[in-house]
Structure formats: structure tokens, C-alpha cells
Design a protein around this motif. Sequence first.
Motif, PDB file in Angstrom:
ATOM      1  N   SER A 294       0.828  -1.205   0.000  1.00 45.35           N
ATOM      2  CA  SER A 294       0.000   0.000   0.000  1.00 45.35           C
ATOM      3  C   SER A 294       0.861   1.253   0.000  1.00 45.35           C
ATOM      4  O   SER A 294       0.576   2.224  -0.725  1.00 45.35           O
ATOM      5  N   ARG A 295       1.927   1.260   0.813  1.00 48.04           N
ATOM      6  CA  ARG A 295       2.796   2.437   0.879  1.00 48.04           C
ATOM      7  C   ARG A 295       3.547   2.645  -0.435  1.00 48.04           C
ATOM      8  O   ARG A 295       3.683   3.774  -0.918  1.00 48.04           O
ATOM      9  N   VAL A 296       4.031   1.556  -1.018  1.00 50.28           N
ATOM     10  CA  VAL A 296       4.745   1.674  -2.292  1.00 50.28           C
ATOM     11  C   VAL A 296       3.804   2.171  -3.388  1.00 50.28           C
ATOM     12  O   VAL A 296       4.172   3.028  -4.212  1.00 50.28           O
ATOM     13  N   ALA A 297       2.562   1.655  -3.390  1.00 45.68           N
ATOM     14  CA  ALA A 297       1.594   2.079  -4.410  1.00 45.68           C
ATOM     15  C   ALA A 297       1.219   3.537  -4.245  1.00 45.68           C
ATOM     16  O   ALA A 297       0.972   4.242  -5.233  1.00 45.68           O
ATOM     17  N   ALA A 298       1.157   4.029  -2.988  1.00 45.93           N
ATOM     18  CA  ALA A 298       0.831   5.435  -2.766  1.00 45.93           C
ATOM     19  C   ALA A 298       1.889   6.348  -3.376  1.00 45.93           C
ATOM     20  O   ALA A 298       1.596   7.478  -3.778  1.00 45.93           O
ATOM     21  N   ARG A 299       3.110   5.858  -3.485  1.00 40.26           N
ATOM     22  CA  ARG A 299       4.195   6.677  -4.030  1.00 40.26           C
ATOM     23  C   ARG A 299       4.327   6.532  -5.544  1.00 40.26           C
ATOM     24  O   ARG A 299       4.564   7.514  -6.251  1.00 40.26           O
ATOM     25  N   TYR A 300       4.184   5.312  -6.039  1.00 40.25           N
ATOM     26  CA  TYR A 300       4.476   5.063  -7.450  1.00 40.25           C
ATOM     27  C   TYR A 300       3.234   4.794  -8.302  1.00 40.25           C
ATOM     28  O   TYR A 300       3.351   4.710  -9.527  1.00 40.25           O
ATOM     29  N   GLY A 301       2.070   4.586  -7.665  1.00 39.66           N
ATOM     30  CA  GLY A 301       0.854   4.304  -8.422  1.00 39.66           C
ATOM     31  C   GLY A 301       0.548   2.814  -8.485  1.00 39.66           C
ATOM     32  O   GLY A 301       1.455   1.983  -8.551  1.00 39.66           O
ATOM     33  N   HIS A 302      -0.736   2.498  -8.488  1.00 35.48           N
ATOM     34  CA  HIS A 302      -1.165   1.100  -8.458  1.00 35.48           C
ATOM     35  C   HIS A 302      -0.696   0.312  -9.671  1.00 35.48           C
ATOM     36  O   HIS A 302      -0.246  -0.824  -9.559  1.00 35.48           O
ATOM     37  N   ARG A 303      -0.811   0.929 -10.849  1.00 33.46           N
ATOM     38  CA  ARG A 303      -0.522   0.164 -12.060  1.00 33.46           C
ATOM     39  C   ARG A 303       0.953  -0.200 -12.162  1.00 33.46           C
ATOM     40  O   ARG A 303       1.311  -1.298 -12.574  1.00 33.46           O
ATOM     41  N   ARG A 304       1.846   0.718 -11.800  1.00 33.10           N
ATOM     42  CA  ARG A 304       3.271   0.400 -11.843  1.00 33.10           C
ATOM     43  C   ARG A 304       3.621  -0.712 -10.868  1.00 33.10           C
ATOM     44  O   ARG A 304       4.385  -1.635 -11.196  1.00 33.10           O
ATOM     45  N   VAL A 305       3.076  -0.615  -9.669  1.00 31.32           N
ATOM     46  CA  VAL A 305       3.425  -1.602  -8.653  1.00 31.32           C
ATOM     47  C   VAL A 305       2.765  -2.945  -8.956  1.00 31.32           C
ATOM     48  O   VAL A 305       3.288  -4.000  -8.576  1.00 31.32           O
ATOM     49  N   LEU A 306       1.623  -2.940  -9.650  1.00 34.16           N
ATOM     50  CA  LEU A 306       1.023  -4.202 -10.078  1.00 34.16           C
ATOM     51  C   LEU A 306       1.963  -4.955 -11.015  1.00 34.16           C
ATOM     52  O   LEU A 306       2.064  -6.187 -10.959  1.00 34.16           O
ATOM     53  N   VAL A 307       2.680  -4.227 -11.882  1.00 31.16           N
ATOM     54  CA  VAL A 307       3.664  -4.865 -12.754  1.00 31.16           C
ATOM     55  C   VAL A 307       4.740  -5.552 -11.923  1.00 31.16           C
ATOM     56  O   VAL A 307       5.136  -6.692 -12.203  1.00 31.16           O
ATOM     57  N   LEU A 308       5.209  -4.890 -10.870  1.00 30.51           N
ATOM     58  CA  LEU A 308       6.216  -5.491  -9.996  1.00 30.51           C
ATOM     59  C   LEU A 308       5.674  -6.734  -9.296  1.00 30.51           C
ATOM     60  O   LEU A 308       6.363  -7.758  -9.213  1.00 30.51           O
ATOM     61  N   SER A 309       4.442  -6.677  -8.818  1.00 29.95           N
ATOM     62  CA  SER A 309       3.867  -7.832  -8.117  1.00 29.95           C
ATOM     63  C   SER A 309       3.724  -9.020  -9.065  1.00 29.95           C
ATOM     64  O   SER A 309       3.973 -10.171  -8.680  1.00 29.95           O
ATOM     65  N   CYS A 310       3.344  -8.769 -10.315  1.00 31.38           N
ATOM     66  CA  CYS A 310       3.229  -9.861 -11.283  1.00 31.38           C
ATOM     67  C   CYS A 310       4.598 -10.438 -11.638  1.00 31.38           C
ATOM     68  O   CYS A 310       4.738 -11.651 -11.857  1.00 31.38           O
ATOM     69  N   ALA A 311       5.623  -9.578 -11.681  1.00 36.13           N
ATOM     70  CA  ALA A 311       6.975 -10.065 -11.954  1.00 36.13           C
ATOM     71  C   ALA A 311       7.463 -10.981 -10.834  1.00 36.13           C
ATOM     72  O   ALA A 311       8.083 -12.023 -11.084  1.00 36.13           O
ATOM     73  N   LEU A 312       7.174 -10.618  -9.592  1.00 34.82           N
ATOM     74  CA  LEU A 312       7.543 -11.481  -8.468  1.00 34.82           C
ATOM     75  C   LEU A 312       6.786 -12.805  -8.529  1.00 34.82           C
ATOM     76  O   LEU A 312       7.353 -13.878  -8.276  1.00 34.82           O
ATOM     77  N   PHE A 313       5.496 -12.732  -8.856  1.00 35.52           N
ATOM     78  CA  PHE A 313       4.679 -13.943  -8.946  1.00 35.52           C
ATOM     79  C   PHE A 313       5.247 -14.892  -9.996  1.00 35.52           C
ATOM     80  O   PHE A 313       5.449 -16.093  -9.742  1.00 35.52           O
ATOM     81  N   ALA A 314       5.531 -14.371 -11.179  1.00 31.78           N
ATOM     82  CA  ALA A 314       6.036 -15.210 -12.270  1.00 31.78           C
ATOM     83  C   ALA A 314       7.450 -15.696 -11.979  1.00 31.78           C
ATOM     84  O   ALA A 314       7.779 -16.866 -12.202  1.00 31.78           O
ATOM     85  N   GLY A 315       8.303 -14.812 -11.464  1.00 31.60           N
ATOM     86  CA  GLY A 315       9.685 -15.209 -11.182  1.00 31.60           C
ATOM     87  C   GLY A 315       9.775 -16.286 -10.127  1.00 31.60           C
ATOM     88  O   GLY A 315      10.553 -17.248 -10.260  1.00 31.60           O
ATOM     89  N   GLY A 316       8.966 -16.162  -9.071  1.00 28.25           N
ATOM     90  CA  GLY A 316       8.966 -17.198  -8.040  1.00 28.25           C
ATOM     91  C   GLY A 316       8.490 -18.535  -8.571  1.00 28.25           C
ATOM     92  O   GLY A 316       9.033 -19.591  -8.219  1.00 28.25           O
ATOM     93  N   ALA A 317       7.457 -18.506  -9.435  1.00 30.47           N
ATOM     94  CA  ALA A 317       6.958 -19.755 -10.010  1.00 30.47           C
ATOM     95  C   ALA A 317       8.025 -20.438 -10.857  1.00 30.47           C
ATOM     96  O   ALA A 317       8.154 -21.677 -10.844  1.00 30.47           O
ATOM     97  N   LEU A 318       8.803 -19.656 -11.591  1.00 27.81           N
ATOM     98  CA  LEU A 318       9.845 -20.243 -12.442  1.00 27.81           C
ATOM     99  C   LEU A 318      10.998 -20.828 -11.622  1.00 27.81           C
ATOM    100  O   LEU A 318      11.816 -21.584 -12.176  1.00 27.81           O
ATOM    101  N   LEU A 319      11.089 -20.498 -10.344  1.00 27.05           N
ATOM    102  CA  LEU A 319      12.099 -21.105  -9.472  1.00 27.05           C
ATOM    103  C   LEU A 319      11.696 -22.508  -9.005  1.00 27.05           C
ATOM    104  O   LEU A 319      12.552 -23.306  -8.608  1.00 27.05           O
ATOM    105  N   LEU A 320      10.401 -22.808  -9.031  1.00 28.00           N
ATOM    106  CA  LEU A 320       9.915 -24.080  -8.470  1.00 28.00           C
ATOM    107  C   LEU A 320      10.461 -25.316  -9.190  1.00 28.00           C
ATOM    108  O   LEU A 320      10.771 -26.313  -8.524  1.00 28.00           O
ATOM    109  N   PRO A 321      10.589 -25.346 -10.524  1.00 31.43           N
ATOM    110  CA  PRO A 321      11.097 -26.567 -11.168  1.00 31.43           C
ATOM    111  C   PRO A 321      12.518 -26.936 -10.764  1.00 31.43           C
ATOM    112  O   PRO A 321      12.926 -28.089 -10.960  1.00 31.43           O
ATOM    113  N   ALA A 322      13.285 -26.003 -10.195  1.00 29.66           N
ATOM    114  CA  ALA A 322      14.666 -26.312  -9.797  1.00 29.66           C
ATOM    115  C   ALA A 322      14.746 -27.005  -8.447  1.00 29.66           C
ATOM    116  O   ALA A 322      15.844 -27.404  -8.024  1.00 29.66           O
ATOM    117  N   ALA A 323      13.611 -27.182  -7.763  1.00 30.52           N
ATOM    118  CA  ALA A 323      13.628 -27.725  -6.400  1.00 30.52           C
ATOM    119  C   ALA A 323      14.320 -29.084  -6.274  1.00 30.52           C
ATOM    120  O   ALA A 323      15.031 -29.313  -5.290  1.00 30.52           O
TER     121      ALA A 323
END
Length: 471
Positions: A294-323
Motif C-alpha cells: 500500500s505504501r509503495v503504491a501510494a508513491r508510485y501508483g497502483h498500475r506500476r506496482v502491479l507490474v512489480l507484483s506480477c513479476a515477483l509472482f512469475a519469477g517465483g513460479a519459475l524457481l519451483l522446477p529447480a527444487a
Amino acid sequence: MSARTRLGYASGSLVTGAFNTLPGLLLLPYLTDTLGVGAAVAGAVVLVPKVWDVLLTPYAGRISDRTHGRWGPRRGHVLGGGLGVAAAFALMFAGAARGPAGALWAAAGFLLTATAFAFFQVAYAALPAEIATSARDRVRLVGGRVAGIAVAALVAGSAAPAVVEAGGGGLSGHRWAGLFGALVVAVGTLGVFFGTARATAPGGAGSPPAAPREAGLEAGRAGGAGPRAWFAVLRADAHFAALLRGATVLVVGTGVLLAGCPYYAEHVLERPGMTGVLVAAFVLPNLFTTALWSRVAARYGHRRVLVLSCALFAGGALLLPAAPLMPAFWAPVALLVVGTGHAGQLLFLYAMLAECAAGDAVRTGRSRAGAMSGLFSAGEALGMAVGPFLMGLVLQASGYVSSDTGHATGQGSGAAWGVLAGMGLLPALAAAAGLVLLRGFRPAAQPAPAGPAKAVAAGFTPAGGRPPVRV
């Protein structure tokens, strides 16, 4: 806005979290490893009731918008729908038979659960736009909702596999899990019903008491509940249409991850008891990162930070096959990264929905929050159903062998590779596709209402209050 209202509203997320988590987590392996149903058929059993939910939810939203009563247009549906979800949830895992008959029983129970949930969810999702008087309060409400979903997913997702094992596994263990889920849903239903009682005026924003005849004429002109009315809402607000498309695809990734966790723990990590740990790692960030997002979005805007959240979601998922090649902590840490991205996705999507509903009321002078939240909930339901269905197709294609013993049978290497592909690639693709579809969400500044009385009647902006902020 009082703490009682915020806490009461957040408790309703126990219903949403349990409904989205437990069937997604338990139903597919229950069908394949306890009832002996093929993976593709099991995926269809999960999908069909959710498609019904998609078709029903907008009707439920329109009905909610037109409801008049001493509990307002929303709280009666919250109570009846939530308690109906609890009863049907226990029925879904009652386990009357094995094989095709058992699959039909589970599908019927899930169909009833989805029906009741449609009426609960549209009313629950519409409440922030009607009981909050500013954009800040709406974000606080949906922030509590995200945290509540995390609590429900943590409690239900972590505890349910343990309940199954403690109950003896198989049919008996899943019956206990069904009762446990019903209890969680009932507690959440009563919490939101009583917790928001002082914040909801009789008649609510969806049915202004001062002009019931005008409201009825507006409803008639809207064409009633049905495809024509749904498309009318989408045509009237291109930004909401973009939000709906993007959110539906993003939720597919969540559905895949929840459905795949038991198979990932069993056949990739070879530690079935890790299912609860994996689910906990996925949902814990919703509790601890919402305020930061919420604090990050208040500074940079919801849409920009949504891009970051989706990047984390996708990047973390791509780490799972290496387990399989990494230390034991790798998979939980990867899911912590995925969960952090997921928390941001939820917060910003729900905030965007509330802003769309509030802006629409200011522009039109009437509330369509129920119709919008109904369509949005339908998209969520479809995404959560398509995820397990896709996982079932991947399992079937990779040669997964079903069992009716209550425990997974030994699988070939192809099945393990299928689980890895499903858990890694599908969520990442869903995040990327969802972001592309959300590019159309660029709400313009909303025009001022015709007068303060009209805005108050719509239930969104008080006289002299602040207009919705841009997202």
C-alpha cells in the motif's frame, strides 16, 4: 470508519478464502487419489460448477442491487449465501461412493456450494463501494480483505491436509476436512454480517429509499439480469472490461498453484507432509506485505506496482522446477516470493474494482456495484476453475495414474515432469498474459456528480467529500 466495521468486513474473507483454497487444494487430489477418477475428468469436475458460478454470479449481482429490506441490499445475501456455502461444503466431501458415482456426488456438492457462494460474494464485494465514503477507506477495507483471505488460506490450506490425515485419510479424512471448512465459512459469515451492521443503512446504495420508482425504472431500462445487461455494463466502462479480463487470467495462475501443491509435495519433493508448509509459504506474505504494498503504491501508483507484483509472482513460479536440484528450503522460499507477488495482485485488483464501482456511480448517479462485483467475482471463479482444469490436463498428458485407495500410487518420471511444468510455466504465463490484458485499464478523471444529493443517494461520495482518486 470504525475498527469494528473494518474487522467485520475482513472476517468475510474467511468465506472467500475457504471457498477458493479448499476445493482448489483438496478436490482434485481427492478425486484422483481417493475416488479413483482420471485426472482430466477430475479437472472437469472442478471446472463445471465454477462455470455455472460464472453464469449465475451476474444474476446474483443484479438481484442484490434490487433487494430492499431492513438489512439493506447486501447483508441478507451475505448471511444466506454464506451459511449455504457452509452446508454445501460439508456435503461436497461427504464421500457417498467411489468412482464415477463419488465424482458425481462431489460435483453436485460443489455445484450447490458455488451457487450459494455466488450470492454471498457479489454482496460482499459490493460493500466497500457503499459503506466507505472515500478512496482511502475503500483501500483500507480491501487491504483488510486481502489480509483476511491470507488468514483463511493459511488456516484452511495449512490445517486441512493435517485434518485429512488425522481423520484417517481417504473418505473418512476428507469428511472431517469438509466439516472443518464448513465451520470456517460459518464463522466468517456471521462475522461480516454482524460486524458491518452499523455501517450499512437499510436500503443501501443500490436502492435509494427516496426514489424507489426511479430505481425500478432504471433497473428495467438496464434490461434485467442476463447477457445483454452484462455486456451493457462492460460496454459502458471499457476500463472495467479491461480489469475483468486481466484479473480473470491472473487468477488462473493462483488456481494452478493451489491445485498443484499436493502433487508437487508428493511427487517432486517426495514429502507429502510438506503440502501445508507450501500453502503457508504461499499465503503468509498476504499478512505481512499488504501494508508495504500500500505504501509503495501510494508513491508510485497502483498500475506500476502491479507490474512489480506480477513479476515477483512469475519469477517465483519459475524457481519451483529447480527444487529437485536444490536444498530443502528452496521450494518454500520460492513460494514466499510467489506469495508476495500474489498479495500485491489481490490488493491492487480489489482496489481497482472499488474505484471502478465508485466512479461509475458518480458518473451515472446510481449504483451498479452489485453488477460489477458480480462480473468480477464471476471472472475470479472462472480463473480459479480453469487453473485446476489445466493442471488436470497436464497430469493426464504426462501419464498420471489415479487411485481409489486414498493414497497416490507410484508414478513414472513423466508425471513428475508434468507437475514441474504445471507449477512453473503455467503461473508465469498467466501473470504475463494478465498484465498484457490490463494495459487497457487507464481510468480517466471522473466528472463531478450532478449534485451532492445524487452522489449521496448513490452511496459513494458524501457532500463535500473527496472524489475517487486515479489508479
